[in-house]
Design an enzyme around this catalytic site. Sequence first.
Site, PDB file in Angstrom:
ATOM      1  CG  HIS A  26      44.735  34.180  46.839  1.00 29.38           C
ATOM      2  ND1 HIS A  26      45.584  34.730  47.773  1.00 29.38           N
ATOM      3  CD2 HIS A  26      45.503  33.971  45.739  1.00 29.38           C
ATOM      4  CE1 HIS A  26      46.793  34.842  47.272  1.00 29.38           C
ATOM      5  NE2 HIS A  26      46.781  34.413  46.036  1.00 29.38           N
ATOM      6  CE  LYS A  50      57.078  31.581  43.027  1.00 28.22           C
ATOM      7  NZ  LYS A  50      55.728  31.763  42.592  1.00 28.22           N
ATOM      8  NE  ARG A 102      46.809  40.322  41.009  1.00 31.82           N
ATOM      9  CZ  ARG A 102      47.759  39.720  41.689  1.00 31.82           C
ATOM     10  NH1 ARG A 102      47.847  39.880  42.983  1.00 31.82           N
ATOM     11  NH2 ARG A 102      48.645  38.969  41.079  1.00 31.82           N
ATOM     12  CB  SER A 140      50.623  37.322  48.659  1.00 37.40           C
ATOM     13  OG  SER A 140      49.499  36.526  48.407  1.00 37.40           O
TER      14      SER A 140
HETATM   15  P1  ADP Z   1      51.564  32.921  41.911  1.00 34.20           P
HETATM   16  O1  ADP Z   1      52.909  32.984  42.579  1.00 34.20           O
HETATM   17  O2  ADP Z   1      51.302  31.616  41.219  1.00 34.20           O
HETATM   18  O3  ADP Z   1      51.195  34.104  41.066  1.00 34.20           O
HETATM   19  P2  ADP Z   1      49.664  33.961  43.846  1.00 34.20           P
HETATM   20  O4  ADP Z   1      49.243  33.344  45.129  1.00 34.20           O
HETATM   21  O5  ADP Z   1      50.343  35.277  43.903  1.00 34.20           O
HETATM   22  O6  ADP Z   1      50.549  32.860  43.149  1.00 34.20           O
HETATM   23  O7  ADP Z   1      48.413  34.103  42.884  1.00 34.20           O
HETATM   24  C1  ADP Z   1      47.676  32.969  42.472  1.00 34.20           C
HETATM   25  C2  ADP Z   1      46.611  33.410  41.482  1.00 34.20           C
HETATM   26  O8  ADP Z   1      45.664  34.219  42.164  1.00 34.20           O
HETATM   27  C3  ADP Z   1      47.159  34.253  40.330  1.00 34.20           C
HETATM   28  O9  ADP Z   1      46.459  33.936  39.158  1.00 34.20           O
HETATM   29  C4  ADP Z   1      46.861  35.667  40.761  1.00 34.20           C
HETATM   30  O10 ADP Z   1      46.701  36.530  39.651  1.00 34.20           O
HETATM   31  C5  ADP Z   1      45.539  35.446  41.484  1.00 34.20           C
HETATM   32  N1  ADP Z   1      45.305  36.523  42.430  1.00 34.20           N
HETATM   33  C6  ADP Z   1      46.041  36.874  43.508  1.00 34.20           C
HETATM   34  N2  ADP Z   1      45.521  37.975  44.107  1.00 34.20           N
HETATM   35  C7  ADP Z   1      44.434  38.318  43.382  1.00 34.20           C
HETATM   36  C8  ADP Z   1      43.469  39.389  43.450  1.00 34.20           C
HETATM   37  N3  ADP Z   1      43.556  40.333  44.372  1.00 34.20           N
HETATM   38  N4  ADP Z   1      42.497  39.415  42.523  1.00 34.20           N
HETATM   39  C9  ADP Z   1      42.453  38.482  41.555  1.00 34.20           C
HETATM   40  N5  ADP Z   1      43.312  37.474  41.416  1.00 34.20           N
HETATM   41  C10 ADP Z   1      44.298  37.390  42.312  1.00 34.20           C
END
Ligand code: ADP
Length: 171
Positions: A26, A50, A102, A140
């Site tokens: 992030h 959620k 990703r 995460s």
């Molecule tokens: P959500 O539940 O909305 O997917 P996340 O916190 O899992 O929330 O992810 C938020 C955004 O950050 C998403 O677009 C996700 O693809 C991106 N993201 C999370 N981890 C990574 C990573 N390692 N590399 C690139 N983008 C990431």
Amino acid sequence: MQDCYSSKVEKVAVYPGSFDPITWGHIDILKRSLCIFEKVIIAVNNTPSKKFLFSFDERVKMIKEVLNKEKINSRVEIKELKGLLVDFLKINNVKVVIRGLRVVSDFEYEFRMAWANKKLWKDIEMIYFFSSEKYTFLASTIVKEVANLGGDLSCFVPKYIEKYIKEKFKK
Ligand code: ADP
């Protein structure tokens, strides 16, 4: 109708997500978007239906710590996202949404969400950042699984965030 290329240039973008917890992945996307946009609003998902491991307040606290420690405070705002993303955008007068990609499975989900959002509000613009190579595996969910098994988190989250995760898994 005015063509978008002749109207105002967007300076602010929204980065929505769960951030449950925030990871280096992030942070990488956030820093890269700050190279393009003057301001980024982190929209922390707090939809009641959620399930999150960390409460909204805990997730915000971790993000704030990242902003402080990484010295990116001044151009980032944190807000709560509770309803539809398009409503959040309209209220905040922002059109641009940042997401990270990703792996191929991200693409399928993002593709469907992007079109659903576009149907709800045609002015929305989605911008996707490919994950930096070293974070393509990072999510995460992985962090939580490793933490649950007592593994080393140093490749996944900053040191100053590890303490919150360890504390959560101690309970
Ligand atoms: P959500 O539940 O909305 O997917 P996340 O916190 O899992 O929330 O992810 C938020 C955004 O950050 C998403 O677009 C996700 O693809 C991106 N993201 C999370 N981890 C990574 C990573 N390692 N590399 C690139 N983008 C990431």
